[in-house]
Design a protein around this motif. Structure first.
Motif, PDB file in Angstrom:
ATOM      1  N   GLN A 153     -64.771  41.455  23.794  1.00  0.00           N
ATOM      2  CA  GLN A 153     -64.685  40.702  24.913  1.00  0.00           C
ATOM      3  C   GLN A 153     -65.587  39.596  25.148  1.00  0.00           C
ATOM      4  O   GLN A 153     -65.670  38.850  26.101  1.00  0.00           O
ATOM      5  CB  GLN A 153     -65.007  41.363  26.250  1.00  0.00           C
ATOM      6  N   GLY A 154     -66.272  39.416  23.856  1.00  0.00           N
ATOM      7  CA  GLY A 154     -67.120  38.217  23.831  1.00  0.00           C
ATOM      8  C   GLY A 154     -68.533  38.180  24.510  1.00  0.00           C
ATOM      9  O   GLY A 154     -69.291  37.355  24.602  1.00  0.00           O
ATOM     10  N   LEU A 155     -68.903  39.481  24.688  1.00  0.00           N
ATOM     11  CA  LEU A 155     -70.363  39.601  25.244  1.00  0.00           C
ATOM     12  C   LEU A 155     -71.456  39.506  24.431  1.00  0.00           C
ATOM     13  O   LEU A 155     -71.064  39.977  23.031  1.00  0.00           O
ATOM     14  CB  LEU A 155     -70.404  40.814  25.916  1.00  0.00           C
ATOM     15  N   ALA A 156     -72.402  38.805  24.512  1.00  0.00           N
ATOM     16  CA  ALA A 156     -73.482  38.729  23.342  1.00  0.00           C
ATOM     17  C   ALA A 156     -74.479  39.946  23.696  1.00  0.00           C
ATOM     18  O   ALA A 156     -75.551  40.064  24.302  1.00  0.00           O
ATOM     19  CB  ALA A 156     -74.294  37.330  23.948  1.00  0.00           C
ATOM     20  N   HIS A 163     -80.368  46.172  16.551  1.00  0.00           N
ATOM     21  CA  HIS A 163     -79.324  45.549  16.653  1.00  0.00           C
ATOM     22  C   HIS A 163     -78.977  44.898  15.351  1.00  0.00           C
ATOM     23  O   HIS A 163     -77.556  44.834  14.719  1.00  0.00           O
ATOM     24  CB  HIS A 163     -79.132  44.373  17.590  1.00  0.00           C
ATOM     25  N   TYR A 164     -79.986  44.240  14.804  1.00  0.00           N
ATOM     26  CA  TYR A 164     -79.992  43.074  13.656  1.00  0.00           C
ATOM     27  C   TYR A 164     -80.096  44.062  12.048  1.00  0.00           C
ATOM     28  O   TYR A 164     -79.628  43.404  11.367  1.00  0.00           O
ATOM     29  CB  TYR A 164     -80.837  41.810  13.681  1.00  0.00           C
ATOM     30  N   ARG A 165     -80.805  45.086  12.069  1.00  0.00           N
ATOM     31  CA  ARG A 165     -80.811  45.998  11.158  1.00  0.00           C
ATOM     32  C   ARG A 165     -80.321  47.219  11.144  1.00  0.00           C
ATOM     33  O   ARG A 165     -80.493  48.028  10.199  1.00  0.00           O
ATOM     34  CB  ARG A 165     -82.532  45.905  10.502  1.00  0.00           C
ATOM     35  N   ALA A 166     -79.691  47.615  12.046  1.00  0.00           N
ATOM     36  CA  ALA A 166     -79.050  48.964  12.208  1.00  0.00           C
ATOM     37  C   ALA A 166     -80.025  50.102  12.029  1.00  0.00           C
ATOM     38  O   ALA A 166     -79.853  51.393  11.520  1.00  0.00           O
ATOM     39  CB  ALA A 166     -77.902  49.212  11.271  1.00  0.00           C
ATOM     40  N   VAL A 167     -81.389  49.932  12.496  1.00  0.00           N
ATOM     41  CA  VAL A 167     -82.491  50.748  12.647  1.00  0.00           C
ATOM     42  C   VAL A 167     -82.472  51.662  13.589  1.00  0.00           C
ATOM     43  O   VAL A 167     -82.517  51.136  14.774  1.00  0.00           O
ATOM     44  CB  VAL A 167     -83.826  50.182  12.327  1.00  0.00           C
ATOM     45  N   GLY A 193     -76.082  43.108  34.299  1.00  0.00           N
ATOM     46  CA  GLY A 193     -76.247  44.612  34.319  1.00  0.00           C
ATOM     47  C   GLY A 193     -74.803  45.008  33.876  1.00  0.00           C
ATOM     48  O   GLY A 193     -74.571  46.282  33.303  1.00  0.00           O
ATOM     49  N   PHE A 194     -73.937  44.384  34.376  1.00  0.00           N
ATOM     50  CA  PHE A 194     -72.429  44.803  34.368  1.00  0.00           C
ATOM     51  C   PHE A 194     -72.239  44.924  32.603  1.00  0.00           C
ATOM     52  O   PHE A 194     -71.475  45.642  32.050  1.00  0.00           O
ATOM     53  CB  PHE A 194     -71.489  43.854  35.099  1.00  0.00           C
ATOM     54  N   ALA A 195     -72.792  43.463  32.171  1.00  0.00           N
ATOM     55  CA  ALA A 195     -72.308  43.693  30.623  1.00  0.00           C
ATOM     56  C   ALA A 195     -73.172  44.638  29.953  1.00  0.00           C
ATOM     57  O   ALA A 195     -72.476  45.145  28.868  1.00  0.00           O
ATOM     58  CB  ALA A 195     -72.968  42.293  30.203  1.00  0.00           C
ATOM     59  N   ALA A 196     -74.395  45.027  30.499  1.00  0.00           N
ATOM     60  CA  ALA A 196     -75.085  46.026  29.630  1.00  0.00           C
ATOM     61  C   ALA A 196     -74.194  47.492  29.799  1.00  0.00           C
ATOM     62  O   ALA A 196     -74.423  48.114  28.766  1.00  0.00           O
ATOM     63  CB  ALA A 196     -76.420  46.126  30.374  1.00  0.00           C
ATOM     64  N   ARG A 197     -73.692  47.637  30.896  1.00  0.00           N
ATOM     65  CA  ARG A 197     -73.003  48.816  30.996  1.00  0.00           C
ATOM     66  C   ARG A 197     -71.728  48.868  30.058  1.00  0.00           C
ATOM     67  O   ARG A 197     -71.200  49.907  29.726  1.00  0.00           O
ATOM     68  CB  ARG A 197     -72.562  49.152  32.726  1.00  0.00           C
ATOM     69  N   ILE A 198     -71.136  47.844  30.078  1.00  0.00           N
ATOM     70  CA  ILE A 198     -69.881  47.663  29.274  1.00  0.00           C
ATOM     71  C   ILE A 198     -70.360  47.934  27.694  1.00  0.00           C
ATOM     72  O   ILE A 198     -69.617  48.745  26.973  1.00  0.00           O
ATOM     73  CB  ILE A 198     -69.235  46.265  29.349  1.00  0.00           C
ATOM     74  N   ALA A 199     -71.454  47.258  27.309  1.00  0.00           N
ATOM     75  CA  ALA A 199     -72.063  47.527  25.936  1.00  0.00           C
ATOM     76  C   ALA A 199     -72.487  48.624  25.776  1.00  0.00           C
ATOM     77  O   ALA A 199     -72.230  49.551  24.773  1.00  0.00           O
ATOM     78  CB  ALA A 199     -73.051  46.496  25.806  1.00  0.00           C
TER      79      ALA A 199
END
Length: 374
Positions: free
Chosen positions: A253-256, A156-160, A237-243
């Protein structure tokens, strides 16, 4: 000439009787069952051609494989024991997959979890058994969670790329394990096979009453059930599926997304770390090179065959555990190396990866493509 009056369309009748919604529900879910099953059959057919090429009978081999894995109560218990770590190893792949990540380094989390558990068990020798076993489990989960959590953070933070980083970190973890087992944590009495000091008997995890299967099976099943609840019934879990479907849309949508990725990968690694702890506390009694038994890599096959569904992982892990358990009998009865089952697993994995291209391409399984005749 009299006009021809056509009868109602079949789908119109289904709509009128209320059957169409049920058929759509079945069709949407049938794809996730039919395609993996077809891939499994195709892989076995391909493996049969390999067996014919080496001059053996596929029918005899599959019969022997069934006997070795599920033909007796002893075989079933052996298969369940082999499948127990696969449950947790598969979750190390399945949970990040819900975020669109392909993490294949569960082997590293398993070996580090086992080493951490062994070190804690030896260091706390003399403390109450329940406390030590609990801390061993927590230590194994922490070691595996941190290891795979780093993979998520790098992604996430370094795109590895998480596939490459997790695989490379698995090799690093095995090297770290070998260094610790052969160096600072080595038991001086372990001459031929370097290992840590053996755990005291009171710190060993026993078997399920009435079975020759350790409690890791129960822990693995519970982990699969809880993971399914997490994914399907919680907002995380819902947020994970969206991501997993669209990271950009999730961010809009403002998800972390960052904490989701790190959290799910850390949880996945924690499950693999517990698998390593159970291998030490329930099977081997110490940490040694046998921790790198390939469960992390077989877990990849289990997760893909189960379509990353935690509940489907349970029967698939037991099936693969049975195939693995049959290797010895195949070697004795058919004069084939016990690594023959690894060839089968490899072929299955290739076919399953190929089958991914067929999802969404069959009208039968996609009600959105159904059209009424006019």
């Amino acid at each position: 000439m009299a006009d021809t009056v056509s009868g109602p369309d079949v789908r119109t009748i289904l709509d009128a009787r209320g059957y169409r919604p049920a058929l759509e529900w079945i069709a949407r879910r049938a794809e996730a069952f039919v395609i993996p099953l077809a891939a499994l059959v195709a892989g076995m057919v391909l493996f049969s051609l390999f067996i014919l090429a080496v001059g053996k009978s596929p029918v005899q081999l599959y019969e022997t494989m069934w006997r070795g894995g599920f033909g007796s109560w002893f075989s079933i218990q052996n298969s369940l024991s082999r499948g127990a770590p696969l449950l947790l190893a598969a979750l190390c792949v399945a949970l990040p997959a819900r975020l669109g990540l392909v993490v294949i380094g569960g082997e590293g989390a398993i070996v580090l979890g086992g080493v951490a558990a062994a070190a804690i068990g030896v260091a706390l020798n003399g403390a109450p058994a329940f406390l030590v076993i609990l801390l061993m489990g927590a230590g194994g989960a922490a070691a595996g969670g941190i290891w795979i959590g780093v993979v998520g953070a790098l992604r996430h933070y370094r795109a590895v790329n998480e596939t490459i980083s997790s695989l490379l970190m698995a090799y690093i973890a095995i090297a770290v394990m070998n260094h610790l087992v052969e160096g600072p944590l080595r038991d001086p009495a372990s001459l031929n096979k370097p290992s840590t000091q053996p755990l005291a008997d009171i710190y060993r995890v026993g078997n399920i009453p009435g079975m020759e299967v350790h409690w890791g099976l129960v822990i693995g099943v519970l982990a699969c059930v809880l993971s399914w609840l997490l994914i399907e019934k919680t907002r995380w879990g819902f947020a994970a599926r969206i991501a997993g479907g669209n990271v950009r849309a999730a961010q809009v949508q403002g998800l972390a997304v960052g904490p989701l990725i790190v959290g799910f990968t850390a949880l996945a690694g924690g499950f693999a770390g517990v698998a390593g702890m159970m291998e030490v506390a329930a099977v081997q009694g110490s940490a040694n090179g046998s921790l790198a038994a390939g469960y992390g890599y077989t877990g990849i096959l289990v997760a893909f065959l189960a379509r990353h569904n935690p509940l489907a992982i349970i029967p698939v892990a037991i099936l693969l555990g049975g195939i693995d358990a049959s290797g010895g009998l195949i070697q004795r009865r058919m004069d084939l190396p016990d690594a023959t089952v690894l060839v089968l697993q490899g072929m299955l994995f290739i076919v399953i990866l190929f089958s991914e291209t067929f999802y969404g391409r069959f009208k039968l399984f996609n009600p959105d493509l159904w059209r009424r005749n006019t």
